[in-house]
Motif scaffolding. Structure first.
Motif, PDB file in Angstrom:
ATOM      1  N   ILE A  61       0.972  -1.038   0.071  1.00 19.78           N
ATOM      2  CA  ILE A  61       0.151   0.059   0.158  1.00 19.78           C
ATOM      3  C   ILE A  61       0.933   1.068  -0.009  1.00 19.78           C
ATOM      4  CG2 ILE A  61      -1.816  -1.112   1.117  1.00 19.78           C
ATOM      5  CD1 ILE A  61      -0.890   0.687   3.431  1.00 19.78           C
ATOM      6  N   ALA A  62       0.485   2.510  -0.663  1.00 16.60           N
ATOM      7  CA  ALA A  62       1.351   3.368  -0.774  1.00 16.60           C
ATOM      8  C   ALA A  62       0.483   4.660   0.042  1.00 16.60           C
ATOM      9  CB  ALA A  62       1.451   3.948  -2.250  1.00 16.60           C
ATOM     10  N   ILE A  64      -5.919  15.933   4.798  1.00 16.37           N
ATOM     11  CA  ILE A  64      -4.492  14.872   4.727  1.00 16.37           C
ATOM     12  C   ILE A  64      -5.037  13.725   5.520  1.00 16.37           C
ATOM     13  CG2 ILE A  64      -2.823  16.836   5.218  1.00 16.37           C
ATOM     14  CD1 ILE A  64      -2.750  16.004   8.181  1.00 16.37           C
ATOM     15  N   GLY A  65      -4.260  12.530   5.416  1.00 14.20           N
ATOM     16  CA  GLY A  65      -4.852  11.255   5.713  1.00 14.20           C
ATOM     17  C   GLY A  65      -4.699  11.194   7.103  1.00 14.20           C
ATOM     18  N   GLU A  66      -5.348  10.323   7.818  1.00 11.43           N
ATOM     19  CA  GLU A  66      -5.449   9.796   9.164  1.00 11.43           C
ATOM     20  C   GLU A  66      -4.936   8.309   9.257  1.00 11.43           C
ATOM     21  OE1 GLU A  66      -5.595  12.258  11.699  1.00 11.43           O
ATOM     22  OE2 GLU A  66      -6.658  13.719  10.402  1.00 11.43           O
ATOM     23  N   PRO A  67      -4.327   7.835  10.336  1.00 15.39           N
ATOM     24  CA  PRO A  67      -3.967   6.686  10.463  1.00 15.39           C
ATOM     25  C   PRO A  67      -4.969   5.747  10.235  1.00 15.39           C
ATOM     26  CG  PRO A  67      -2.868   7.866  12.085  1.00 15.39           C
ATOM     27  CD  PRO A  67      -3.933   8.796  11.575  1.00 15.39           C
ATOM     28  N   GLN A  75      -2.894   2.829  -3.675  1.00 18.62           N
ATOM     29  CA  GLN A  75      -2.502   4.037  -3.292  1.00 18.62           C
ATOM     30  C   GLN A  75      -3.635   4.467  -2.313  1.00 18.62           C
ATOM     31  OE1 GLN A  75      -1.172   7.078  -5.957  1.00 18.62           O
ATOM     32  NE2 GLN A  75      -0.886   8.475  -4.183  1.00 18.62           N
ATOM     33  N   VAL A  76      -3.314   4.693  -0.982  1.00 16.70           N
ATOM     34  CA  VAL A  76      -4.261   4.955  -0.148  1.00 16.70           C
ATOM     35  C   VAL A  76      -3.903   6.445   0.365  1.00 16.70           C
ATOM     36  CG1 VAL A  76      -5.468   4.318   1.895  1.00 16.70           C
ATOM     37  CG2 VAL A  76      -4.253   2.518   0.522  1.00 16.70           C
ATOM     38  N   ALA A  77      -4.394   7.324  -0.471  1.00  8.06           N
ATOM     39  CA  ALA A  77      -3.959   8.708  -0.108  1.00  8.06           C
ATOM     40  C   ALA A  77      -5.080   9.805  -0.917  1.00  8.06           C
ATOM     41  CB  ALA A  77      -2.765   9.000  -1.282  1.00  8.06           C
ATOM     42  N   GLY A  78      -6.284   9.515  -0.713  1.00  5.32           N
ATOM     43  CA  GLY A  78      -7.531  10.135  -0.846  1.00  5.32           C
ATOM     44  C   GLY A  78      -7.182  11.110  -2.141  1.00  5.32           C
ATOM     45  N   GLY A  79      -6.579  10.711  -3.134  1.00  6.21           N
ATOM     46  CA  GLY A  79      -6.226  11.451  -4.506  1.00  6.21           C
ATOM     47  C   GLY A  79      -5.100  12.467  -4.409  1.00  6.21           C
TER      48      GLY A  79
END
Length: 259
Positions: free
Chosen positions: A192-193, A225-228, A252-256
């Motif tokens: 996962i990225a 931004i991402g949260e854990p 990719q786990v980055a919200g775009g």
């Protein structure tokens, strides 16, 4: 007195003292699996992760592991095996989450061989050989998830991250090859990225410099931004039977971020 029914599906999550590792451990436990949460420099953080899991009705223990010291892996496997037998009455694990690591950038002109080797030992060599060391106790049909980074993907190229991103990119390629090699045992391997995520990376940079959040959120399609927990839920999905037909992928786990 009857003993409790053992939980036989157990996942090892490295670097589970905080951030993505802690979230992954909690989310995996919430799905009913036991969790072995490893730590290096923050035992109190790992114990807090274990306490959170137990408070929610799950089962977890913490074990020390320095992912940069491959020479310690045989001893870790022995300690892990004893813990599995004692806590869950099993000698195998269902999943391995290679999450331990460190962040931070260093410009190319400032890069030293020592710093480069540290990136290599912790971010690539460590997870690669930990997987090899634990392979004999990973069940047929199990799952491996390696935490890479959006910095290893096109579109997220930032000055100062050549060494870090190179190792993360190497981990992605290794994951794809392991998916092919371990397929005969039906062991799934994915990476996962995560994109920019509110963790302890770079000495809690988002907490110390909240003014940088707006600019990063503006580059993210979903506007934050991402949260854990965003990442942990995806890891828990990938090690579960719900993802039984997914292997060899870098997700990719980055919200775009940086689309």
């Amino acid at each position: 007195m009857n003993s409790p029914t053992p939980t036989t599906a157990v996942a090892v999550v490295t670097g589970a003292s905080a951030g993505i590792g802690r979230s992954a451990a909690i989310e995996i436990a919430a799905r009913g699996a036991g969790v072995v949460a490893t730590y290096n420099s923050r035992p109190e953080g790992a114990e807090e992760t274990v306490a959170l899991i137990r408070a929610a009705g799950g089962r977890a223990i913490a074990l020390p592991l320095d992912i940069g010291r491959t020479d310690t892996f045989p001893a870790f496997r022995e300690e892990l095996t004893r813990a599995l037998e004692s806590e869950w009455q099993t000698t195998t694990i269902q999943a391995l989450v290679n999450n331990a690591g460190f962040g931070g950038g260093l410009g190319f002109e400032e890069m030293t061989e020592e710093a480069f080797d540290q990136y290599y030992r912790v971010l690539l060599r460590g997870p690669y050989f930990l997987t090899q060391s634990l392979l004999p106790i990973i069940r047929e049909g199990g799952a491996i998830v390696n935490t890479s980074s959006s910095s290893a993907r096109p579109g997220d190229t930032q000055a100062g991250y050549s060494g870090y991103a190179a190792m993360k990119a190497g981990l992605v390629v290794a994951s794809r090859y392991l998916a092919q090699e371990l397929g005969e045992r039906r062991i799934r391997v994915n990476s996962i990225a995560p994109g920019p995520t509110r963790t302890r990376i770079a000495d809690d940079a988002f907490d110390r410099y909240p003014e940088i959040i707006g600019g990063i959120a503006a580059k993210t399609a979903l506007g934050r931004i991402g949260e854990p927990a965003d990442i942990g839920k995806v890891i828990a999905f990938l090690v579960s039977d719900d993802a039984a037909w997914i292997t060899g992928e870098d997700i990719q786990v980055a919200g775009g971020y940086a689309l």
